[in-house]
Write an enzyme that holds these catalytic residues in place. Sequence first.
Site, PDB file in Angstrom:
ATOM      1  N   LYS A 173      60.108  51.293  23.524  1.00  0.00           N
ATOM      2  CA  LYS A 173      61.688  52.060  24.360  1.00  0.00           C
ATOM      3  C   LYS A 173      62.157  51.600  23.526  1.00  0.00           C
ATOM      4  CE  LYS A 173      64.699  52.709  26.070  1.00  0.00           C
ATOM      5  NZ  LYS A 173      65.485  52.923  26.042  1.00  0.00           N
ATOM      6  N   GLU A 248      65.811  38.315  25.314  1.00  0.00           N
ATOM      7  CA  GLU A 248      66.301  38.072  23.867  1.00  0.00           C
ATOM      8  C   GLU A 248      67.195  37.967  23.832  1.00  0.00           C
ATOM      9  OE1 GLU A 248      64.939  36.011  21.240  1.00  0.00           O
ATOM     10  OE2 GLU A 248      62.294  36.351  21.975  1.00  0.00           O
ATOM     11  N   CYS A 282      73.368  39.627  16.953  1.00  0.00           N
ATOM     12  CA  CYS A 282      73.035  38.821  18.292  1.00  0.00           C
ATOM     13  C   CYS A 282      72.998  37.485  18.073  1.00  0.00           C
ATOM     14  CB  CYS A 282      71.793  38.959  18.800  1.00  0.00           C
ATOM     15  SG  CYS A 282      70.302  38.719  17.645  1.00  0.00           S
ATOM     16  N   GLU A 383      80.569  37.382  25.138  1.00  0.00           N
ATOM     17  CA  GLU A 383      79.261  37.566  23.929  1.00  0.00           C
ATOM     18  C   GLU A 383      80.744  38.956  23.000  1.00  0.00           C
ATOM     19  OE1 GLU A 383      76.071  39.725  23.274  1.00  0.00           O
ATOM     20  OE2 GLU A 383      75.859  39.513  21.531  1.00  0.00           O
TER      21      GLU A 383
HETATM   22  P1  NDP Z   1      71.881  46.695  26.117  1.00  0.00           P
HETATM   23  O1  NDP Z   1      71.238  46.230  26.637  1.00  0.00           O
HETATM   24  O2  NDP Z   1      72.364  48.116  26.231  1.00  0.00           O
HETATM   25  O3  NDP Z   1      70.092  47.696  25.296  1.00  0.00           O
HETATM   26  C1  NDP Z   1      69.045  46.927  25.064  1.00  0.00           C
HETATM   27  C2  NDP Z   1      67.559  47.906  25.322  1.00  0.00           C
HETATM   28  O4  NDP Z   1      67.855  48.510  26.892  1.00  0.00           O
HETATM   29  C3  NDP Z   1      67.751  49.429  25.035  1.00  0.00           C
HETATM   30  O5  NDP Z   1      66.655  49.905  24.757  1.00  0.00           O
HETATM   31  C4  NDP Z   1      68.309  50.149  26.441  1.00  0.00           C
HETATM   32  O6  NDP Z   1      68.477  51.399  26.881  1.00  0.00           O
HETATM   33  C5  NDP Z   1      67.719  49.090  27.653  1.00  0.00           C
HETATM   34  N1  NDP Z   1      67.939  49.517  28.882  1.00  0.00           N
HETATM   35  C6  NDP Z   1      68.817  49.750  29.193  1.00  0.00           C
HETATM   36  N2  NDP Z   1      69.298  49.863  31.001  1.00  0.00           N
HETATM   37  C7  NDP Z   1      68.222  49.713  30.958  1.00  0.00           C
HETATM   38  C8  NDP Z   1      67.039  49.697  32.209  1.00  0.00           C
HETATM   39  N3  NDP Z   1      67.768  49.413  33.118  1.00  0.00           N
HETATM   40  N4  NDP Z   1      65.723  49.345  32.464  1.00  0.00           N
HETATM   41  C9  NDP Z   1      65.201  48.933  30.815  1.00  0.00           C
HETATM   42  N5  NDP Z   1      65.702  48.651  29.671  1.00  0.00           N
HETATM   43  C10 NDP Z   1      67.167  49.066  29.748  1.00  0.00           C
HETATM   44  O7  NDP Z   1      72.033  46.140  25.036  1.00  0.00           O
HETATM   45  P2  NDP Z   1      72.349  46.764  23.686  1.00  0.00           P
HETATM   46  O8  NDP Z   1      71.274  48.047  23.058  1.00  0.00           O
HETATM   47  O9  NDP Z   1      73.466  47.001  23.272  1.00  0.00           O
HETATM   48  O10 NDP Z   1      72.381  45.937  21.847  1.00  0.00           O
HETATM   49  C11 NDP Z   1      73.435  44.322  22.370  1.00  0.00           C
HETATM   50  C12 NDP Z   1      72.951  43.824  22.647  1.00  0.00           C
HETATM   51  O11 NDP Z   1      71.667  43.126  22.513  1.00  0.00           O
HETATM   52  C13 NDP Z   1      73.641  42.009  22.670  1.00  0.00           C
HETATM   53  O12 NDP Z   1      74.035  41.466  23.518  1.00  0.00           O
HETATM   54  C14 NDP Z   1      72.598  41.443  21.738  1.00  0.00           C
HETATM   55  O13 NDP Z   1      73.247  40.079  21.510  1.00  0.00           O
HETATM   56  C15 NDP Z   1      71.357  41.918  22.525  1.00  0.00           C
HETATM   57  N6  NDP Z   1      70.688  41.635  21.072  1.00  0.00           N
HETATM   58  C16 NDP Z   1      69.667  40.062  20.725  1.00  0.00           C
HETATM   59  C17 NDP Z   1      68.987  39.692  20.268  1.00  0.00           C
HETATM   60  C18 NDP Z   1      68.063  38.279  20.511  1.00  0.00           C
HETATM   61  O14 NDP Z   1      67.057  38.132  19.613  1.00  0.00           O
HETATM   62  N7  NDP Z   1      68.714  37.074  21.336  1.00  0.00           N
HETATM   63  C19 NDP Z   1      69.120  39.929  19.251  1.00  0.00           C
HETATM   64  C20 NDP Z   1      69.697  41.744  19.142  1.00  0.00           C
HETATM   65  C21 NDP Z   1      70.671  42.041  19.942  1.00  0.00           C
HETATM   66  P3  NDP Z   1      69.291  52.767  26.300  1.00  0.00           P
HETATM   67  O15 NDP Z   1      70.107  52.476  25.337  1.00  0.00           O
HETATM   68  O16 NDP Z   1      68.812  53.635  26.552  1.00  0.00           O
HETATM   69  O17 NDP Z   1      70.513  52.818  27.621  1.00  0.00           O
END
Ligand code: NDP
Length: 481
Positions: A173, A248, A282, A383
């Site tokens: 996804k 993550e 991240c 963050e």
């Molecule tokens: P989000 O948490 O908004 O989204 C991440 C993923 O989760 C997307 O595919 C999103 O889909 C999906 N999602 C959202 N709501 C749900 C739900 N209810 N159930 C299941 N999946 C869901 O993060 P961002 O895309 O904005 O990315 C940024 C964040 O990711 C930052 O906090 C960053 O630090 C973190 N990150 C962490 C990393 C690590 O390795 N620790 C690496 C890279 C980023 P949709 O887009 O459709 O909402």
Amino acid sequence: MTGMLIAGERTDGAAGEGIDVIDPATEERIDSVPRGTAADVDAAVEAADRAFVDWQKTDAEDRANLLRKAIALIERDRKDLTMSLVHEQGKPVTEAGGEIHHLIHGLNYYADLATKVRGSYQPLPSALSKAYGMVIRRPMGVVAAIVPNNFPLTLLGTKLAPALMAGNTIVVKPAATTPLTTLKIAELLLEAEFPPGVVNVITGKGSEVGDALVTHDKVRRVAFTGSTAVGRHIMGLAAPKLKRLTMELGGSDPVIVAPDANIKAAARGIAIGRFWNCGQMCLGGKRIYVFDEVYDELLEQLTRTVGKYEPGLGWEKAEKPAIRVGPLHTADGRDEIHAQLQDALDGGGELVLGGDKRDGTGYFVNPTIVTNPALDSRVAREETFGPVLPIWKVSDLDEAIRLSNDSEYGLGASVWTNDIRTIHRVANEVEAGMKWVNQFHYGYDELPFGGVKQSGYGKEHGQEGLDYYLEDISVVVGGLE
Ligand code: NDP
């Protein structure tokens, strides 16, 4: 509309509705993808479950060779994939090219590891009857991979490659705003002749398809990368069904600059770490703690370096010495970063560079440096997912470590020093899952990576990343007399 991929077929999904994909630099619609539903999730998971029956029995060497074939196709289409990523994510060509390079490196790493999974033999006491034990390592079944919008490809690779090489099947996804390049990669896996159903991609909004995917009975393993808030939600959903999870999550990495540091190198490393991907990292120093003695020198160097960053269209090169930085990925992300900055200024922070809002098209933000905001300001506590660099002056290592740990996050941390005692203390006392000495924060494919505290748990990358996709099964073999 570019269809999603279920059981090897493109489909517009059960509802037939679409979601637009927008170029963050121009705010123009590039394409659309299906708005997936729970029915589509069910179809994808069922397809993955059916494919698992045969896929788990394939030779590890055959699985590795299929992945190598897909890697060759990614190499072939590298330019097209790079431009696709530039347009849907916003990052400049150099950075998108770097992401594809990292993806290929990671896929190769796991193609090589596929044939090196080992179990073990254990002699057993013969009090009951003569027997020995084996620990065999089995794939788990269907994996759900949920990927964020900042590094859509590398974070796809860190899930897809170990999952498939371990013999699992997968439903991916991607973020609703970055599905297009992921779909292209999935198409290349099919072209490489991965059997239909081994790799499936569901498009749509996480809030609409996420729950159905995470709670599906046939999903055995959830690999999530994203924000801490969504991670918590997913953990709650997965708990009643006892799914194996890797989380993550978000981070607010501290960077300590000690008095003996190479200041030029530190300034360069900090700038790359904070402004790469327009600060949507991240990993990456988001809180800089600098010793009094070198504070002015570092600030001067940083201001000079960061002053070269020039926001602009990702596909247009900046003229040297300027360095191209793309837009933020969404309008919400841009507004949030401005709000965090305003809070830092309201809390006593001093603006050194940037900070002004930009007019016009695209979600651009000027690279910004702010010094000594209040320790309870948002940039210190939360963050910051954008190009804002807060810097604090500290008087000694105790203070630097205390402030570094004064955060709910624990993803990465670094120190710039050549003093072995300082390195030892940071390595042991700063609360973070990965640390760097005299280097910017980069996730090597070879090393296990994952956070502590509210940055999550579980590892991606390295041998450990593969382990999370395998089940250790003990087998006692008796009847030997
Ligand atoms: P989000 O948490 O908004 O989204 C991440 C993923 O989760 C997307 O595919 C999103 O889909 C999906 N999602 C959202 N709501 C749900 C739900 N209810 N159930 C299941 N999946 C869901 O993060 P961002 O895309 O904005 O990315 C940024 C964040 O990711 C930052 O906090 C960053 O630090 C973190 N990150 C962490 C990393 C690590 O390795 N620790 C690496 C890279 C980023 P949709 O887009 O459709 O909402």
